[in-house]
Design an enzyme around this catalytic site. Structure first.
Site, PDB file in Angstrom:
ATOM      1  N   CYS A 139      46.962  39.196  31.517  1.00 37.86           N
ATOM      2  CA  CYS A 139      45.983  39.477  32.578  1.00 37.86           C
ATOM      3  C   CYS A 139      45.551  41.035  32.886  1.00 37.86           C
ATOM      4  O   CYS A 139      44.675  41.479  33.223  1.00 37.86           O
ATOM      5  CB  CYS A 139      46.201  38.766  33.807  1.00 37.86           C
ATOM      6  SG  CYS A 139      48.024  39.239  34.644  1.00 37.86           S
ATOM      7  N   HIS A 282      49.772  39.173  39.280  1.00 40.77           N
ATOM      8  CA  HIS A 282      48.341  38.935  38.630  1.00 40.77           C
ATOM      9  C   HIS A 282      47.477  40.008  38.776  1.00 40.77           C
ATOM     10  O   HIS A 282      47.371  40.813  39.744  1.00 40.77           O
ATOM     11  CB  HIS A 282      47.621  37.660  38.912  1.00 40.77           C
ATOM     12  CG  HIS A 282      46.560  37.206  38.163  1.00 40.77           C
ATOM     13  ND1 HIS A 282      46.756  37.227  36.682  1.00 40.77           N
ATOM     14  CD2 HIS A 282      45.399  36.778  38.343  1.00 40.77           C
ATOM     15  CE1 HIS A 282      45.659  36.693  36.463  1.00 40.77           C
ATOM     16  NE2 HIS A 282      44.640  36.412  37.347  1.00 40.77           N
ATOM     17  N   ASN A 300      37.968  36.920  37.333  1.00 41.98           N
ATOM     18  CA  ASN A 300      39.225  36.432  36.687  1.00 41.98           C
ATOM     19  C   ASN A 300      39.104  36.540  35.233  1.00 41.98           C
ATOM     20  O   ASN A 300      38.242  36.908  34.556  1.00 41.98           O
ATOM     21  CB  ASN A 300      39.817  35.273  37.271  1.00 41.98           C
ATOM     22  CG  ASN A 300      41.157  35.028  37.168  1.00 41.98           C
ATOM     23  OD1 ASN A 300      42.180  35.733  36.577  1.00 41.98           O
ATOM     24  ND2 ASN A 300      41.875  34.050  37.849  1.00 41.98           N
TER      25      ASN A 300
END
Length: 371
Positions: A139, A282, A300
């Site tokens: 990520c 994250h 995202n």
């Protein structure tokens, strides 16, 4: 006779094994995956919906493209304990570069105001499509690359529709070559420094596979390079809302960290307001805000099947959103050698041969490109 004895022996052994199985294995035992996945998903959804109702949250949850993957493989951001110290070291280097840089084409447009009640960089075509990191904890690479891609569009005042895949950088190169992390996690700070020193190639030159691959030689590939990068604040971990808005207007989209929980993973719509402040794990990208919602618009990297087509509205301050918010200035590009393969942008109607309107500066002759 011998065959008959073998048969009797086999029959007795089978009975003994069956009896032993019943004794050893509890009566409520079930084989792995015996329950259909849909039943497990329904049970989880029901449990989470009950939690949402009991705590008065304002979002909805359900199965999506991320819920069949382990959360610890989706949320792979690992920020070192001395992060703020590293941030403070970067500040004077960043400021020295900014002092000599003129305002970019995008900055001169002034389409974004920190005083606006709502703003969304997607409306100005300065955001690339939602990606899917798969089950690799990369990520951090996707958040950094999303900010970098949008910065190139913003500072050079280009729309994504004009250049298409020419604005898509290679997350796999970041994963394999930057030294910033692996599928087991990483951080976007070293990614931005890699982009400043070495640059990145196009997605088409090194396509994403979601694996810790060896870094290949990419000497013949067209590269993009960052001019500089920095953090919104170097004295606090989560900058105030107004400072983040100002950075979004001045630099374009931002890479930030957040605490991704099970509720976060199962999000499908509404304003996410869990306010679980137990650290961060994250990395995502902020692309806008809405004061009426009291929320950031967050991009995202779990595919367009997660959340609201890959996006989330997340309440200001919820789950430490905005943690160590960082920006990158991608107005600078590295020209490829004229004898090397040279990918072309999507065709644009153009009456002028030198540097047509809307053409990226790095594709124009040097006399017109300004780089």
């Amino acid at each position: 006779m011998k065959r008959y004895q073998k048969f009797i022996l086999f029959f007795v052994v089978a009975i003994l094994l069956a009896v032993a199985w019943q004794i050893i294995i509890p009566g409520n035992w079930r084989p792995i995956n015996a329950n259909p996945p849909i039943q497990v998903a329904q049970a989880t959804q029901t449990r989470l919906e009950q939690e949402i109702q009991s705590r008065g949250y304002t979002f909805i949850v359900g199965p999506n493209s991320a819920t069949n993957r382990p959360l610890n493989r989706l949320a792979g951001t690992k920020i070192p304990p001395n992060a703020l110290q590293l941030v403070r070291r970067q500040t004077p280097l960043t400021q020295a570069t900014l002092n000599r840089l003129p305002r970019s084409n995008g900055q001169n447009q002034g389409v974004c105001s920190r005083n606006a009640r709502t703003f969304d960089w997607r409306e100005y075509s300065k955001v690339t499509p939602v990606r899917d990191q798969g089950s690799c904890g990369s990520c951090w690479a996707f958040a950094a690359m999303a900010a970098f891609e949008s910065s190139a569009l913003f500072h050079n005042d280009i729309n994504y529709e004009q250049v298409g895949t020419m604005a898509d950088g290679s997350e796999q190169q970041i994963l394999s070559c930057s030294g910033a992390g692996s599928c087991n996690g990483g951080w976007y700070y070293p990614v931005f420094e890699f982009l400043r020193k070495d640059g990145t190639v196009l997605e088409q030159s090194f396509r994403y596979q979601g694996l810790d691959l060896t870094c290949p030689a990419l000497t013949n590939a067209l590269k993009f390079q960052a001019e500089t990068w920095g953090f919104v604040r170097d004295d606090i971990e989560v900058p105030p809302v107004e400072d983040i808005k100002a950075a979004l207007c001045e630099h374009g989209t931002l890479a930030v960290a957040v605490n991704a929980t099970e509720l976060f993973q199962w999000y499908t719509g509404g304003v996410f307001n869990e306010f679980n402040q137990q650290g961060v794990n994250h990395a995502v990208t902020l692309v806008g805000w809405d004061d009426d919602k009291g929320a950031w618009l967050m991009k995202n990297s779990w595919g367009s099947g997660w959340g609201d087509l890959g996006y989330m509205w997340i309440a200001y301050g919820s789950n430490n959103i905005g943690y160590l918010a960082a920006w990158v200035d991608a107005r600078k590009f590295i020209e490829d050698d004229e004898n090397q393969p040279n990918p072309q942008p999507n065709p644009i109607p153009d009456p002028t041969p030198s540097c047509p309107p809307g053409t990226p500066p790095f594709r124009c002759p040097k006399s017109n490109s300004g780089v």
